[in-house]
Design a protein around this motif. Structure first.
Motif, PDB file in Angstrom:
ATOM      1  N   HIS A 139       0.802  -1.220   0.000  1.00  0.00           N
ATOM      2  CA  HIS A 139       0.000   0.000   0.000  1.00  0.00           C
ATOM      3  C   HIS A 139       0.834   1.268   0.000  1.00  0.00           C
ATOM      4  O   HIS A 139       0.433   2.274  -0.558  1.00  0.00           O
ATOM      5  CB  HIS A 139      -0.876   0.048   1.258  1.00  0.00           C
ATOM      6  N   PHE A 140       1.964   1.211   0.722  1.00  0.00           N
ATOM      7  CA  PHE A 140       2.694   2.447   0.964  1.00  0.00           C
ATOM      8  C   PHE A 140       4.101   2.402   0.396  1.00  0.00           C
ATOM      9  O   PHE A 140       4.819   1.424   0.538  1.00  0.00           O
ATOM     10  CB  PHE A 140       2.788   2.730   2.468  1.00  0.00           C
ATOM     11  N   ASN A 186       3.204  -2.469   4.117  1.00  0.00           N
ATOM     12  CA  ASN A 186       1.823  -2.253   4.515  1.00  0.00           C
ATOM     13  C   ASN A 186       1.723  -1.743   5.945  1.00  0.00           C
ATOM     14  O   ASN A 186       0.668  -1.325   6.398  1.00  0.00           O
ATOM     15  CB  ASN A 186       1.017  -3.553   4.397  1.00  0.00           C
ATOM     16  N   GLN A 187       2.853  -1.799   6.646  1.00  0.00           N
ATOM     17  CA  GLN A 187       2.857  -1.337   8.043  1.00  0.00           C
ATOM     18  C   GLN A 187       2.712   0.167   8.091  1.00  0.00           C
ATOM     19  O   GLN A 187       3.000   0.870   7.109  1.00  0.00           O
ATOM     20  CB  GLN A 187       4.177  -1.730   8.714  1.00  0.00           C
ATOM     21  N   GLN A 188       2.298   0.671   9.258  1.00  0.00           N
ATOM     22  CA  GLN A 188       2.134   2.110   9.446  1.00  0.00           C
ATOM     23  C   GLN A 188       3.407   2.841   9.013  1.00  0.00           C
ATOM     24  O   GLN A 188       4.482   2.589   9.538  1.00  0.00           O
ATOM     25  CB  GLN A 188       1.856   2.417  10.914  1.00  0.00           C
TER      26      GLN A 188
END
Lengths: 403, 255
Positions: free
Chosen positions: A4-5, A323-325
């Motif tokens: 995602h990031f 995907n982690q913060q």
């Protein structure tokens, strides 16, 4: 695995410059770890990256057929409305009439253009590209939903009726509203967002977060005392200068940090729902981010171009996909780096030690790569070492495209 | 089941927005209720249109705050350049489109619209906070378990007040069980920073007046940090109590 990031970290040196100043004319600063650092504000960085139109800029991207053509509307307007039970021919006719109005291809709009020009040629000549994101597509869908059920004609008569119905539904204000939707913003709006109005549902959120950049070491500044000499006065035999003042000069190794929200970027570019970003065309997003990384590493956010020539390139580019913060690596420099011999080497060590410690505490489940200049052997962290920035750009593109 | 969520707020810059004054974005000493609602909703992947869900979540949040490092205030000078490469006033006036069917226009005379606007935004630099948060009722969705999962792997990037304020450490700092939120904070060891600097030994704590009993003496503060997510306006009034605790006396863990 699709992440995602995307997190991009840079270390960029500038010597003897005044990149970003406050209302008193001093370099912007930041208290961090109990010491003062020189700072470049988030908005300053964003502005220079957004408006860059040199080689390798975002404006050079060729939009693929899928985005330039009607496919966005077929996929995200016509299809869902038909699935909701509306009559397909009517939906198609109204959608096309609406789009013609939106993209300026309606008979009325066409009449205003030079009759000799082909509409396609016109499109090819415009440098501004219309990119419609999720809020725009949703709005068009709801307009079509309300207009389509009223139509009863068939064949060519249906097309004409649809055009009439759409025209009738748009008063002067509504037409202005549509033209505001296609206001020149293009690809950079998908990444940097659009001007915020009071209507939250119409909002295109920026797909990147840009942290304020700051020096990894304590502020190094110098007051440059200068005089502006009036040559005419001197030639007349008089003494004195026209103007005397001081300006601040700072030098520093700046840590920069950017987070890219990939699902949002793809949604902004294609109009798909955020949760459907895997199925949408990610080619433009990949191209855009490769270029953005290059811009982030090479475009100066600097002011005082004539007097300080503040042009530099990042010495380190570190890219992470996860995907982690998302989290900044700023705390690697909480204790201000002190230059014993080579500040770059000390910084590389501090950064590596911090990444290793952070991975140890919060098991890293993403992918990481970097390219660096200078004492790269001081970089010792779980990450793929690449040779050049082009390698890191390619890696970024691959992360966006993989599923 | 551990029903208290612990959050660590650590970022180079944070912004706990307060009521704006003219062109100044003022901040407050402690994070507001609306900030946590927005932060958790961001982690869960909710969007602007879910006003009902957002209002409900906000109603359920209870929290207490411990400020381990006060940091310092920073006033950022910002300029907004509205000048367009056009003499067309109609284009210069345009802000953007709306779902109401008419565009939003910039108010003001022809000459002022194109000027550079100056504004200030305050930030909190070099600060460190610990927050204990609970949801009432605990078993309604989303639960504290849902929040934990969302914080560790959020749907969108999380930020503390403004989009440029990305945290340095993981926000999620654990789950705990205690009689009260304050109790939980008073039993959690002082937050350590990587540099190992010995910060001040006194920490300020805030808790909701009437909900729990805390250290005395304490001062009472009124805040209006509840946002109506339909109208986007802040209002209401909550009363908080503020006191100080000695970090050196804080117990180690709750095992």
């Amino acid at each position: 695995m699709a992440f995602h990031f995307l997190q991009l970290h840079t270390l960029t040196p500038y010597a003897g410059a005044l990149l970003n100043r406050d209302d008193a004319g001093f370099a912007k600063s930041l208290r961090f770890g109990g010491t003062t650092r020189t700072r470049i504000s988030s908005q300053c960085l964003k502005r220079h990256w957004r408006t860059y139109n040199g080689p390798g800029g975002l404006h050079e991207i060729e939009l693929p057929e899928s985005i330039r053509s009607r496919r966005t509307f077929d996929e995200y307007v016509v299809k869902p409305l038909v699935e909701d039970g509306l009559e397909e021919a009517a939906v198609r006719a109204v959608t096309h009439a609406f789009m013609a109005e939106l993209l300026g291809e309606s008979p009325k709009a066409k009449g205003k253009k030079d009759k000799k020009d082909d509409a396609a040629e016109q499109a090819a000549h415009t440098s501004q590209v219309t990119v419609l994101g999720r809020p725009e597509v949703e709005y068009v869908k709801e307009q079509v939903r309300s207009l389509a059920p009223g139509l009863g004609s068939k064949g060519d008569a249906l097309e004409k009726q649809a055009a009439k119905v759409v025209q009738a539904s748009l008063d002067k204000e509504a037409k202005k509203n549509l033209s505001a939707m296609t206001m020149p913003a293009g690809l950079s709006a998908a990444l940097f967002g659009r001007m915020v109005t009071g209507d939250l549902l119409a909002r295109t959120d920026a797909a990147i977060h840009v942290a304020h950049a700051f020096t990894v070491h304590e502020q190094e500044q110098e007051d440059d005392y200068f005089a502006a000499i009036d040559d005419l006065v001197q030639e007349a035999g008089e003494l004195g200068s026209g103007h005397i003042n001081t300006t601040e000069l700072t030098s520093g190794l700046f840590y920069g940090y950017v987070v890219v929200d990939l699902p949002l970027l793809v949604s902004n570019l294609t109009g798909c729902e955020r949760s459907q970003w895997h199925e949408a065309d990610r080619g433009v997003a990949a191209d855009l981010l490769r270029r953005f990384l290059h811009i982030m590493a090479t475009v100066s956010p600097g002011a005082k171009l004539g007097s300080t020539a503040p042009y530099s390139c990042s010495h380190l580019v570190l890219a992470e996909a996860a995907n982690q913060q998302p989290r900044t690596l700023a705390n690697a420099f909480l204790r201000a780096v002190r230059a014993k011999e080579d500040i770059l080497e000390e910084t590389y060590r501090a950064l590596s030690a911090y990444v290793v410690a952070a991975d140890n505490m919060y098991p890293w489940q993403g992918a990481r790569c970097y390219a660096g200049m200078g004492p790269v052997d001081a970089i010792d962290m779980p990450a793929e070492r690449k040779g050049t920035i082009d390698d890191v750009k390619a890696w970024v593109g691959e992360r966006v495209l993989e599923s | 089941m551990a029903t208290i969520l612990l959050l660590q707020l650590d970022a180079p810059l944070m912004s706990f927005g307060g009521p704006m004054v003219d062109n100044r974005g003022v901040i407050q000493d402690l994070p507001g209720l609306s900030m946590f609602t927005g932060l958790l909703a961001n982690a869960l992947g909710w969007d602007h249109s879910q006003a009902g869900d957002l209002n409900r979540l906000q109603q359920r949040i209870r929290y207490a705050v411990r400020r381990d490092l006060p940091g310092s205030r920073l006033r950022d000078f910002q300029t907004v350049d509205f000048s367009q490469a056009t003499d067309d006033l109609r284009v210069a006036q345009l802000v953007g489109w709306t779902t109401r069917g008419r565009p939003e226009l910039r108010k003001g005379a022809n000459n002022t619209i194109r000027e550079k606007h100056i504004r200030y935004r305050d930030y909190l630099a070099d600060a460190l906070y610990l927050v204990a948060l609970r949801l009432v009722p605990a078993d309604e969705a989303p639960t504290v378990e849902d929040l934990e999962r969302a914080l560790v792997q959020p749907e969108r990037p999380l930020f503390l007040g403004r989009k440029s304020c990305i945290p340095s450490e993981r926000l999620f700092a654990g789950r705990a069980d205690a009689d009260s939120l304050l109790d939980c904070l008073l039993h959690h060891p002082p937050l350590q920073r990587p540099a190992g600097d010995q910060g001040p030994t006194e920490a300020t704590v805030w808790w909701e007046d009437g909900e729990e009993t805390g250290p005395s003496p304490s001062a009472i503060e009124a805040v209006s940090d509840e946002r109506d997510w339909q109208t986007q306006l802040h209002g209401g009034q909550r009363f908080l109590r503020r006191s100080t605790v000695n970090l050196g006396e804080v117990h180690n863990g709750t095992e």
